[in-house]
Scaffold this motif. Structure first.
Motif, PDB file in Angstrom:
ATOM      1  N   MET A   1       1.180  -1.258   0.382  1.00  0.00           N
ATOM      2  CA  MET A   1       0.000   0.076   0.023  1.00  0.00           C
ATOM      3  C   MET A   1       0.673   1.448  -0.045  1.00  0.00           C
ATOM      4  SD  MET A   1      -3.001   1.321   0.137  1.00  0.00           S
ATOM      5  CE  MET A   1      -4.323  -0.050   0.069  1.00  0.00           C
ATOM      6  N   ALA A   2       0.269   1.807  -0.578  1.00  0.00           N
ATOM      7  CA  ALA A   2       1.451   3.485  -1.188  1.00  0.00           C
ATOM      8  C   ALA A   2       1.904   4.011   0.011  1.00  0.00           C
ATOM      9  CB  ALA A   2       0.546   4.497  -2.546  1.00  0.00           C
ATOM     10  N   ASN A   3       0.542   4.930   0.729  1.00  0.00           N
ATOM     11  CA  ASN A   3       0.896   5.651   1.654  1.00  0.00           C
ATOM     12  C   ASN A   3       0.711   5.074   3.827  1.00  0.00           C
ATOM     13  OD1 ASN A   3      -1.454   4.613   1.717  1.00  0.00           O
ATOM     14  ND2 ASN A   3      -2.955   6.616   1.893  1.00  0.00           N
ATOM     15  N   ASN A   7       4.976   1.222  11.385  1.00  0.00           N
ATOM     16  CA  ASN A   7       3.877   0.864  12.478  1.00  0.00           C
ATOM     17  C   ASN A   7       2.855   1.800  12.457  1.00  0.00           C
ATOM     18  OD1 ASN A   7       6.026  -0.945  13.978  1.00  0.00           O
ATOM     19  ND2 ASN A   7       7.056   1.560  14.759  1.00  0.00           N
ATOM     20  N   ASP A   8       2.526   1.341  11.370  1.00  0.00           N
ATOM     21  CA  ASP A   8       1.080   2.165  11.146  1.00  0.00           C
ATOM     22  C   ASP A   8      -0.204   1.768  11.492  1.00  0.00           C
ATOM     23  OD1 ASP A   8      -0.885   3.829   9.504  1.00  0.00           O
ATOM     24  OD2 ASP A   8      -0.197   3.284   7.678  1.00  0.00           O
ATOM     25  N   LEU A   9      -0.962   2.438  12.291  1.00  0.00           N
ATOM     26  CA  LEU A   9      -2.001   1.565  12.712  1.00  0.00           C
ATOM     27  C   LEU A   9      -2.901   1.297  11.434  1.00  0.00           C
ATOM     28  CD1 LEU A   9      -4.320   2.216  15.349  1.00  0.00           C
ATOM     29  CD2 LEU A   9      -4.740   4.283  14.013  1.00  0.00           C
ATOM     30  N   PHE A  10      -2.758   1.605  10.263  1.00  0.00           N
ATOM     31  CA  PHE A  10      -3.891   0.760   9.064  1.00  0.00           C
ATOM     32  C   PHE A  10      -3.291  -0.101   8.440  1.00  0.00           C
ATOM     33  CE2 PHE A  10      -5.753   5.571   8.893  1.00  0.00           C
ATOM     34  CZ  PHE A  10      -6.859   5.170  10.332  1.00  0.00           C
ATOM     35  N   SER A  11      -2.406  -1.176   9.268  1.00  0.00           N
ATOM     36  CA  SER A  11      -1.508  -2.017   8.572  1.00  0.00           C
ATOM     37  C   SER A  11      -2.406  -3.229   8.110  1.00  0.00           C
ATOM     38  CB  SER A  11      -0.197  -2.463   9.121  1.00  0.00           C
ATOM     39  OG  SER A  11       0.453  -1.664   8.798  1.00  0.00           O
ATOM     40  N   CYS A  13      -5.663  -2.779   7.625  1.00  0.00           N
ATOM     41  CA  CYS A  13      -6.548  -2.466   7.120  1.00  0.00           C
ATOM     42  C   CYS A  13      -6.634  -2.034   5.379  1.00  0.00           C
ATOM     43  CB  CYS A  13      -6.726  -0.896   7.040  1.00  0.00           C
ATOM     44  SG  CYS A  13      -7.568   0.003   8.823  1.00  0.00           S
ATOM     45  N   PHE A  14      -4.793  -1.823   5.293  1.00  0.00           N
ATOM     46  CA  PHE A  14      -4.396  -2.727   4.008  1.00  0.00           C
ATOM     47  C   PHE A  14      -4.063  -4.181   3.893  1.00  0.00           C
ATOM     48  CE2 PHE A  14      -1.703   1.734   5.111  1.00  0.00           C
ATOM     49  CZ  PHE A  14      -2.836   2.443   4.583  1.00  0.00           C
ATOM     50  N   ASN A  15      -3.987  -5.060   4.673  1.00  0.00           N
ATOM     51  CA  ASN A  15      -3.642  -6.297   4.693  1.00  0.00           C
ATOM     52  C   ASN A  15      -4.907  -6.717   4.662  1.00  0.00           C
ATOM     53  OD1 ASN A  15      -1.316  -5.242   4.250  1.00  0.00           O
ATOM     54  ND2 ASN A  15      -1.043  -5.175   6.642  1.00  0.00           N
ATOM     55  N   TYR A  16      -5.759  -6.359   4.754  1.00  0.00           N
ATOM     56  CA  TYR A  16      -7.311  -7.086   4.834  1.00  0.00           C
ATOM     57  C   TYR A  16      -7.530  -7.405   3.949  1.00  0.00           C
ATOM     58  CZ  TYR A  16     -11.924  -7.655   5.975  1.00  0.00           C
ATOM     59  OH  TYR A  16     -13.867  -8.467   6.472  1.00  0.00           O
ATOM     60  N   GLU A  17      -7.439  -8.698   3.557  1.00  0.00           N
ATOM     61  CA  GLU A  17      -8.710  -9.640   1.750  1.00  0.00           C
ATOM     62  C   GLU A  17      -9.061 -10.361   2.351  1.00  0.00           C
ATOM     63  OE1 GLU A  17      -6.716  -8.753  -0.587  1.00  0.00           O
ATOM     64  OE2 GLU A  17      -5.006  -7.549   0.313  1.00  0.00           O
TER      65      GLU A  17
END
Ligand SMILES: Cc1ncc(COP(=O)(O)O)c(C=O)c1O
Length: 434
Positions: A1-3, A7-11, A13-17
């Motif tokens: 995920m580009a942005n 330690n991103d809180l949203f990791s 979400c980006f990895n939810y497949e």
């Protein structure tokens, strides 16, 4: 995920497949947008389908008198109370509703919340102190589970409707705590199972516990007039607190708890989910008042519901479906693994029948269900059509008429659902008439 950053809180979400994979496989059967509905039928994706996945048990969402009552309330009060009942959003409608609900459920007092979910969370959080304990059935609704998480004190989960397990846990733990509450659904939302209330009540007396029944699916359904679980067992006013929702038989949204005056007054002044959220809107309160009048004056709705549920239970069992012994209008069909349940729901949908799957973690691995539920307003044609499709697809998926699979399912069902899993325990909806 580009942005994505370190330690991103949203990791997560980006990895939810998961949902994307199910969507890509064409098996995503959630969030289907309803375009039109008559209650028993819906139009979705441009096509009319029989709805056997709703909680509109008495079919009152489309009763002309209920609709008129809602419109009249909007004319009188506007569309919302724009504030909490505690401060600026209380109304004569809420108070009339509380008085009538208390009478209907055989309690001294009731308190109306904006949703059923908030009723459970708010009441449990208000009542439980840090030295108290909740004994909670394993199949309780998510709102109770959230309530136990929000509440101070400890929660001990007992096996579903298993009174030996409950007693074992009471014996082992009761003395370690001050106050104790046993909490359970009256009708379990996924399986349609009825709580063994006489046994829970006896254990509560023996071990000095208070009791709390969630009658979300029993209100309007169990008891001579739909007053709920206690009335089904002819044990009125034996639970300390009964909770219910208006999002099912009562054709709207909102919830309540009912009990003694002192307990309700305490919840009213301590439940943050009541005090700090906006009031149930006028149209909803008026809808529920009208439903309450109708259920007391017109037994035909409950009679139709029972007739329809009995027909479906008999026919589905005859076909060879495992219905987990359901005795209510919620009739689950055991189909196998999660992907099978998703594919089965999707095929039902393509064939004009709307029902939803119940998959892990709500059920054990390999025990996915299709939750079907029936309404007073379903016509014979609606039900017959659904049965034809369910029989055709049951055979096509190898769920029905497949002796090898049946032996495997017998073992699986017996292991995870005990006596309920056995086909011998097949639904006896006539027990609802008891
Ligand atoms: C057993 C049970 N309790 C509570 C609730 C929450 O009620 P509501 O959806 O009205 O907020 C539900 C809703 O599905 C339920 O099934």
């Amino acid at each position: 995920m580009a942005n994505e950053t370190k330690n991103d809180l949203f990791s997560k979400c980006f990895n939810y497949e998961e949902s994307k994979k199910v969507q890509a496989a064409g098996l995503y059967c959630f969030f289907r947008p309803i375009e039109e509905t008559t209650g028993g039928n819906v139009v979705t994706h441009g096509k009319k389908r029989v709805m056997i996945g709703s909680n509109n048990y008495l079919g009152l969402t489309h009763d002309k008198r209920v609709i008129e009552a809602a419109k009249h309330a909007i004319d009188r009060f506007g569309t919302g109370f724009t504030g909490s009942r505690f401060l600026n959003g209380n109304s004569v409608l809420h108070e009339e509703l509380e008085e009538k609900l208390a009478r209907f459920t055989g309690k001294e007092a009731a308190l109306v919340f904006a949703t059923g979910f908030q009723s459970n969370q708010g009441a449990l959080a208000a009542l439980m102190g840090k030295n108290d304990v909740i004994f909670s059935d394993q199949e309780n609704h998510a709102s109770i589970i959230e309530g136990t998480r929000t509440a101070a004190g400890k929660t001990i989960v007992f096996r579903h409707n298993d009174m030996e397990d409950l007693e074992r846990k009471l014996k082992e733990h009761r003395d370690q705590f001050e106050g104790a509450l046993i909490v359970a659904d009256g009708v379990f939302s996924m399986s349609g199972d009825i709580l063994n209330w006489p046994a829970v009540h006896a254990l509560a007396k023996k071990y000095n516990c208070r009791t709390y029944i969630d009658d979300a699916h029993a209100l309007g359904v169990l008891g001579p007039m739909g007053q709920g679980t206690e009335f089904h067992f002819n044990m009125p006013n034996t639970a300390d607190i009964v909770m219910g929702t208006f999002s099912k038989s009562f054709a709207s949204v909102g919830g309540y708890v009912a009990g003694s005056k002192d307990v309700i007054n305490y919840i009213k002044h301590h439940a943050r989910h009541f005090m700090f959220t906006a009031a149930m809107p006028p149209s909803a309160a008026a809808t529920v008042l009208e439903c309450l009048r109708i259920v007391q004056e017109e037994p035909k709705h409950l009679e139709n519901l029972r007739k329809n549920a009995a027909k479906m239970s008999t026919e589905l069992t005859r076909m060879g479906y495992y219905t987990l012994g359901s005795q209510t209008p919620i009739i689950p069909l055991l189909v196998g693994d999660d992907m099978m349940a998703l594919a089965f729901s999707q095929k039902l949908y393509e064939n004009g029948v709307f029902a939803t799957p119940v998959v892990r973690p709500a059920v054990p691995e390999g025990c996915a269900l299709i939750r079907t539920s029936y309404m007073a307003s379903h016509t014979e044609a609606d039900l017959d059509y659904s049965l034809t499709v369910l029989e055709k697809l049951g055979k096509a998926f190898g769920i029905l008429g497949n002796p090898e699979r049946k032996a495997a399912m017998d073992a699986l069902a017996e292991k995870h659902f005990g006596k309920r899993g056995s086909q011998k325990a097949a639904g006896n909806v006539s027990a609802m008439f008891a």
